[in-house]
Design a protein around this motif. Structure first.
Motif, mmCIF file in Angstrom:
data_model
loop_
_atom_site.group_PDB
_atom_site.id
_atom_site.type_symbol
_atom_site.label_atom_id
_atom_site.label_comp_id
_atom_site.label_asym_id
_atom_site.label_seq_id
_atom_site.Cartn_x
_atom_site.Cartn_y
_atom_site.Cartn_z
ATOM 1 N N ALA A 148 4.402 2.111 4.907
ATOM 2 C CA ALA A 148 3.080 1.870 4.286
ATOM 3 C C ALA A 148 1.990 2.584 5.090
ATOM 4 C CB ALA A 148 2.796 0.376 4.205
ATOM 5 N N PRO A 149 1.090 3.290 4.415
ATOM 6 C CA PRO A 149 0.082 4.088 5.121
ATOM 7 C C PRO A 149 -1.162 3.308 5.546
ATOM 8 C CG PRO A 149 -0.086 4.472 2.772
ATOM 9 C CD PRO A 149 1.074 3.525 2.968
ATOM 10 N N THR A 180 0.818 -1.220 0.000
ATOM 11 C CA THR A 180 0.000 0.000 0.000
ATOM 12 C C THR A 180 0.850 1.268 0.000
ATOM 13 O OG1 THR A 180 -0.151 -0.063 2.417
ATOM 14 C CG2 THR A 180 -1.917 -1.125 1.174
ATOM 15 N N HIS A 181 2.184 1.126 0.085
ATOM 16 C CA HIS A 181 3.044 2.319 0.047
ATOM 17 C C HIS A 181 3.200 2.809 -1.389
ATOM 18 C CE1 HIS A 181 7.228 4.240 0.469
ATOM 19 N NE2 HIS A 181 6.324 5.122 0.836
ATOM 20 N N MET A 182 3.886 2.011 -2.215
ATOM 21 C CA MET A 182 4.098 2.436 -3.601
ATOM 22 C C MET A 182 3.880 1.310 -4.599
ATOM 23 S SD MET A 182 7.295 5.054 -3.104
ATOM 24 C CE MET A 182 7.220 5.717 -4.757
ATOM 25 N N GLY A 183 3.240 0.245 -4.155
ATOM 26 C CA GLY A 183 2.814 -0.779 -5.100
ATOM 27 C C GLY A 183 3.792 -1.895 -5.400
ATOM 28 N N CYS A 184 4.847 -2.052 -4.615
ATOM 29 C CA CYS A 184 5.764 -3.179 -4.845
ATOM 30 C C CYS A 184 5.074 -4.490 -4.430
ATOM 31 C CB CYS A 184 7.037 -3.009 -4.021
ATOM 32 S SG CYS A 184 8.138 -1.751 -4.663
ATOM 33 N N PHE A 231 3.815 -10.267 5.912
ATOM 34 C CA PHE A 231 4.097 -9.908 4.526
ATOM 35 C C PHE A 231 5.204 -8.864 4.574
ATOM 36 C CE2 PHE A 231 -0.261 -11.376 4.301
ATOM 37 C CZ PHE A 231 -0.327 -12.043 3.094
ATOM 38 N N LYS A 232 6.254 -9.084 3.765
ATOM 39 C CA LYS A 232 7.384 -8.152 3.796
ATOM 40 C C LYS A 232 7.589 -7.544 2.405
ATOM 41 C CE LYS A 232 9.541 -10.608 7.600
ATOM 42 N NZ LYS A 232 10.678 -11.404 8.108
ATOM 43 N N CYS A 233 7.731 -6.217 2.407
ATOM 44 C CA CYS A 233 7.944 -5.507 1.144
ATOM 45 C C CYS A 233 9.434 -5.251 0.960
ATOM 46 C CB CYS A 233 7.182 -4.187 1.136
ATOM 47 S SG CYS A 233 7.407 -3.303 -0.418
ATOM 48 N N PRO A 234 10.012 -5.675 -0.172
ATOM 49 C CA PRO A 234 11.439 -5.496 -0.385
ATOM 50 C C PRO A 234 11.834 -4.059 -0.739
ATOM 51 C CG PRO A 234 10.453 -6.473 -2.329
ATOM 52 C CD PRO A 234 9.356 -6.358 -1.301
ATOM 53 N N CYS A 235 10.871 -3.224 -1.097
ATOM 54 C CA CYS A 235 11.231 -1.886 -1.590
ATOM 55 C C CYS A 235 11.628 -0.926 -0.470
ATOM 56 C CB CYS A 235 10.094 -1.315 -2.418
ATOM 57 S SG CYS A 235 9.860 -2.229 -3.952
ATOM 58 N N HIS A 236 10.769 -0.794 0.555
ATOM 59 C CA HIS A 236 11.080 0.138 1.655
ATOM 60 C C HIS A 236 10.807 -0.525 3.003
ATOM 61 C CE1 HIS A 236 9.670 2.457 -1.920
ATOM 62 N NE2 HIS A 236 10.864 2.998 -1.762
ATOM 63 N N GLN A 237 10.796 -1.846 3.024
ATOM 64 C CA GLN A 237 10.737 -2.647 4.258
ATOM 65 C C GLN A 237 9.467 -2.471 5.081
ATOM 66 O OE1 GLN A 237 13.929 -1.207 3.273
ATOM 67 N NE2 GLN A 237 13.971 -3.199 2.268
ATOM 68 N N SER A 238 8.344 -2.233 4.467
ATOM 69 C CA SER A 238 7.092 -2.298 5.228
ATOM 70 C C SER A 238 6.785 -3.753 5.540
ATOM 71 C CB SER A 238 5.939 -1.693 4.428
ATOM 72 O OG SER A 238 6.007 -0.287 4.460
ATOM 73 N N HIS A 239 6.240 -3.977 6.734
ATOM 74 C CA HIS A 239 5.793 -5.304 7.133
ATOM 75 C C HIS A 239 4.311 -5.218 7.489
ATOM 76 C CE1 HIS A 239 10.081 -6.789 8.453
ATOM 77 N NE2 HIS A 239 10.024 -6.382 7.202
#
Ligand code: FES
Length: 163
Positions: free
Chosen positions: A118-119, A81-85, A96-104
């Motif tokens: 992530a917002p 939900t941050h930038m769509g990665c 769930f882990k996002c590789p782009c900016h490390q949101s979990h």
């Protein structure tokens, strides 16, 4: 450049813009034809693979369904939900882990953000299982990041938000 040539160029540009707008509207309308109740797979398949990948609510929207430690089914969009990665589900810690900016995002807390920029939570997908063990996606808490459908269009197709 003469005034008449300038007007011709401007009107050609306006036609191109209008054409792009028409293509966008047609694309959004194409999304509305996506099936409202989508078969994801079967309980047998999911239990043998541990996780099933599917696309919902549009064919460009990746998602997964799996079992939580308590045995309940859980399904989420896998678009950050941050930038769509694309996010990855790690069953060992139910995150769930996002590789782009490390949101979990926590699978056990309805996709809530537990780290990173992530917002909003990951969109949660409601699933039904019929008496033959077929799993269906039936609705989503909000359109995934970048989806051209508005929440009103999603609600028109999938009914009231169930989450
Ligand atoms: S796109 Fe996922 S944290 Fe930035």
């Amino acid at each position: 450049m003469k005034r008449r040539e300038t007007l011709l160029i401007l009107s050609t540009g306006a036609v191109a813009i209008a054409s792009d707008a028409t293509a966008f509207i047609q694309s959004a309308q194409a999304g509305l034809k996506y099936p409202g109740r989508l078969k994801i797979g079967t309980i047998t398949e999911m239990d043998s693979k541990k996780i099933l990948h599917f696309n919902f609510p549009t064919e460009e929207s990746p998602a997964v369904v799996f079992r939580l430690p308590n045995g309940q089914l859980a399904a989420f969009s896998t678009i950050c939900t941050h930038m769509g990665c694309p996010v990855q589900y790690e069953a060992s810690d139910q995150l769930f882990k996002c590789p782009c900016h490390q949101s979990h995002f926590s699978a056990t807390m309805s996709g809530a953000v537990v780290a990173g920029p992530a917002p909003r939570p990951l969109p949660k997908i409601s699933v039904d299982v019929d008496h033959d063990g077929n799993i269906y996606a039936t609705s989503i808490s909000e359109p995934p990041f970048g989806t051209k459908m508005s929440i009103h269009e999603v609600e028109e197709i999938y009914g009231e938000k169930k989450l």
